[in-house]
Scaffold this motif. Structure first.
Motif, short mmCIF file in Angstrom:
data_model
loop_
_atom_site.label_atom_id
_atom_site.label_comp_id
_atom_site.label_asym_id
_atom_site.label_seq_id
_atom_site.Cartn_x
_atom_site.Cartn_y
_atom_site.Cartn_z
N UNK A 96 8.82 2.09 3.90
CA UNK A 96 8.45 2.07 2.49
C UNK A 96 6.95 2.19 2.33
N UNK A 97 6.55 2.83 1.25
CA UNK A 97 5.13 2.87 0.90
C UNK A 97 4.99 3.17 -0.59
N UNK A 100 -1.58 3.34 -5.32
CA UNK A 100 -2.16 3.06 -6.62
C UNK A 100 -3.66 3.32 -6.51
N UNK A 101 -4.10 4.46 -7.00
CA UNK A 101 -5.50 4.86 -6.91
C UNK A 101 -5.93 4.91 -5.44
N UNK A 102 -6.89 4.08 -5.05
CA UNK A 102 -7.40 4.10 -3.67
C UNK A 102 -6.66 3.13 -2.76
N UNK A 103 -5.51 2.63 -3.19
CA UNK A 103 -4.79 1.62 -2.42
C UNK A 103 -3.40 2.10 -2.03
N UNK A 104 -2.95 1.63 -0.89
CA UNK A 104 -1.59 1.92 -0.42
C UNK A 104 -1.00 0.65 0.16
N UNK A 105 0.28 0.42 -0.09
CA UNK A 105 1.00 -0.66 0.56
C UNK A 105 2.15 -0.03 1.33
N UNK A 135 9.06 -0.81 -1.89
CA UNK A 135 7.85 -1.48 -2.37
C UNK A 135 7.29 -0.67 -3.53
N UNK A 136 6.66 -1.36 -4.49
CA UNK A 136 6.02 -0.68 -5.61
C UNK A 136 4.90 -1.54 -6.17
N UNK A 137 3.89 -0.87 -6.71
CA UNK A 137 2.88 -1.56 -7.51
C UNK A 137 3.43 -1.72 -8.92
N UNK A 138 3.28 -2.91 -9.49
CA UNK A 138 3.70 -3.11 -10.87
C UNK A 138 2.73 -4.09 -11.53
#
Length: 211
Positions: A96-97, A100-105, A135-138
């Protein structure tokens, strides 16, 4: 004949719409992408539209960043080679990845980790024991789920804010209905005929069931 056999045995593991809704990127078990370089099949994809880049995670243990204008690979991150992320007992695969802009998880075999894409370094390692599948940014959180019956609400600094029980024992898919502000919900699905619906993201309000 060879192509017919490939199509017969093909499985699409990942797909992602661009934020504008005009493009769909997909990856399969044969490693057939316009952007070639992975040594094994692709689990996950994300688009960085402003940078015109695609980010991919693979069974080969690497996260690769591609320039969509030229098709060239610009960076390769082998997450499992970082001691703070590595979990040899689980393998090196990236399942999973999200960006968000300059970030990655990203995570999978290695621990779920937050990366700064300008410096290509991990900044936060999340204290989750199970492998994460989605995974997600929220908003100000990172939502993730995987090989445990819960949806995790994580803070950027690594704190686990909440672990919300889910019906599936393993969660393979998370989705947020972003198109409706009045009826925004989080849904979670996995190894169960039920799809959990979280109306305020803090508890499962009800489940949809295949019959």
């Amino acid at each position: 004949m060879t192509r017919s056999l490939e199509l017969l045995h093909m499985t699409v593991f990942s797909q992602c719409f661009s934020p504008c809704g005009k493009f769909l990127v997909a990856g399969n078990n044969l490693g057939q992408m316009t952007l070639q370089g992975h040594e094994d099949y692709i689990h996950c994809l994300a688009l960085r539209e402003q940078q015109r880049e695609c980010v991919s995670g693979s069974e080969d243990g690497s996260v690769r960043i591609w320039d969509l204008r030229t098709g060239a690979q610009t960076h390769k991150i082998e997450v499992y080679k970082y001691e703070e992320c590595a979990r040899p007992q689980y393998g090196k695969w990236i399942s999973c990845l999200a960006t968000d802009s300059d970030w990655m998880v990203c995570g999978g075999g290695p621990k779920l980790s937050l990366w700064h894409l300008r410096s290509m370094t991990p900044t936060t390692i999340f204290p989750l024991q199970e492998s994460q599948q989605q995974v997600m940014f929220y908003q100000d959180m990172i939502l993730c789920a995987g090989q445990a019956p819960c949806v995790n609400h994580c803070q950027i600094n690594g704190e686990i804010r909440a672990q919300i029980p889910s019906t599936p024992r393993c969660v393979y898919s998370l989705s947020v209905n972003e198109s409706s502000q009045e009826n925004k919900v989080l849904t979670a699905a996995g190894n169960s005929p039920k799809i959990d619906v979280f109306t305020n993201f803090r508890y499962c309000a009800f489940s949809l069931t295949f019959t």
